[in-house]
Design a protein around this motif. Structure first.
Motif, short mmCIF file in Angstrom:
data_model
loop_
_atom_site.label_atom_id
_atom_site.label_comp_id
_atom_site.label_asym_id
_atom_site.label_seq_id
_atom_site.Cartn_x
_atom_site.Cartn_y
_atom_site.Cartn_z
N SER A 1 0.85 -1.19 0.00
CA SER A 1 0.00 0.00 0.00
C SER A 1 0.89 1.24 0.00
CB SER A 1 -0.91 0.00 1.24
OG SER A 1 -0.19 0.39 2.39
N ASP A 2 0.27 2.41 0.09
CA ASP A 2 1.06 3.64 0.15
C ASP A 2 1.58 3.91 1.56
OD1 ASP A 2 -1.33 4.27 1.37
OD2 ASP A 2 -1.71 6.06 0.17
N GLN A 3 1.43 2.95 2.47
CA GLN A 3 1.93 3.09 3.84
C GLN A 3 3.19 2.26 4.07
OE1 GLN A 3 0.54 5.29 6.21
NE2 GLN A 3 -0.28 5.95 4.25
N VAL A 4 3.88 1.87 3.02
CA VAL A 4 5.07 1.04 3.13
C VAL A 4 6.14 1.71 4.01
CG1 VAL A 4 6.18 1.92 1.02
CG2 VAL A 4 6.66 -0.42 1.80
N VAL A 5 6.85 0.89 4.77
CA VAL A 5 7.92 1.34 5.64
C VAL A 5 9.15 0.49 5.33
CG1 VAL A 5 8.73 1.50 8.03
CG2 VAL A 5 6.37 2.11 7.46
N VAL A 6 10.29 1.15 5.16
CA VAL A 6 11.55 0.45 4.95
C VAL A 6 12.44 0.72 6.15
CG1 VAL A 6 13.59 0.23 3.48
CG2 VAL A 6 11.36 0.71 2.44
N ILE A 7 12.93 -0.37 6.75
CA ILE A 7 13.81 -0.25 7.91
C ILE A 7 15.15 -0.87 7.55
CG2 ILE A 7 14.18 -0.91 10.32
CD1 ILE A 7 11.11 -1.09 10.59
N GLN A 8 16.21 -0.09 7.68
CA GLN A 8 17.56 -0.60 7.44
C GLN A 8 18.32 -0.52 8.76
OE1 GLN A 8 20.24 1.67 4.92
NE2 GLN A 8 21.12 -0.24 4.17
N ILE A 9 18.90 -1.65 9.15
CA ILE A 9 19.59 -1.75 10.42
C ILE A 9 21.05 -2.10 10.16
CG2 ILE A 9 19.69 -2.95 12.64
CD1 ILE A 9 16.65 -3.64 12.07
N THR A 10 21.95 -1.23 10.55
CA THR A 10 23.37 -1.49 10.46
C THR A 10 23.81 -2.00 11.83
OG1 THR A 10 23.63 0.26 8.83
CG2 THR A 10 25.63 -0.49 9.95
#
Length: 129
Positions: free
Chosen positions: A63-72
């Motif tokens: 949907s238009d509520q997508v969340v991307v999480i990048q963890i280093t």
């Protein structure tokens, strides 16, 4: 010491963004055994139409509520990573209503020499941490 980048479409309230970030931190404490007080998060909100997140051929309807999480991070094994993905999907759905289909997580590994927390020093290498 995980460094977390959270990218999402603008439009959530400050309370919603804070709840999302707090839930991510809680998962890092519980699943990745991050030390308390070790919180490094950057939240970036993008105008609608600026995140292009496809399904990699998996048939995932976003949907238009997508969340991307990048963890280093450093030192987490395969089982911890899989447990983190599951915990994030479950808790973010429960607490902020994020559909599991709208969550993309990437874990990036680095080494102690890849960090400086200030003063131009590599504190993991100097023994300060």
């Amino acid at each position: 010491m995980p460094l977390v980048r959270i990218d999402l479409v603008a439009g959530r309230t400050d309370d919603e963004v804070r709840a999302l970030a707090d839930t991510v931190q809680e998962c890092l404490l519980d699943v990745f055994a991050a030390p308390p007080g070790d919180r490094y998060q950057v939240v970036t909100e993008h105008p609608p139409g600026r995140l292009f997140i496809e399904d990699t051929g998996l048939g995932i309807e976003r949907s238009d509520q997508v969340v991307v999480i990048q963890i280093t991070q450093q030192g987490r094994d395969r089982e911890q990573k899989q447990a983190l993905y599951a915990a994030l999907a479950e808790r973010l759905h429960e607490r902020v209503g994020l559909r599991p289909e709208d969550l993309v997580v990437s874990v990036v590994r680095n080494e102690p020499e890849d960090w400086s927390f200030g003063h131009g020093r590599a504190q993991f290498l100097t023994g300060e941490l």
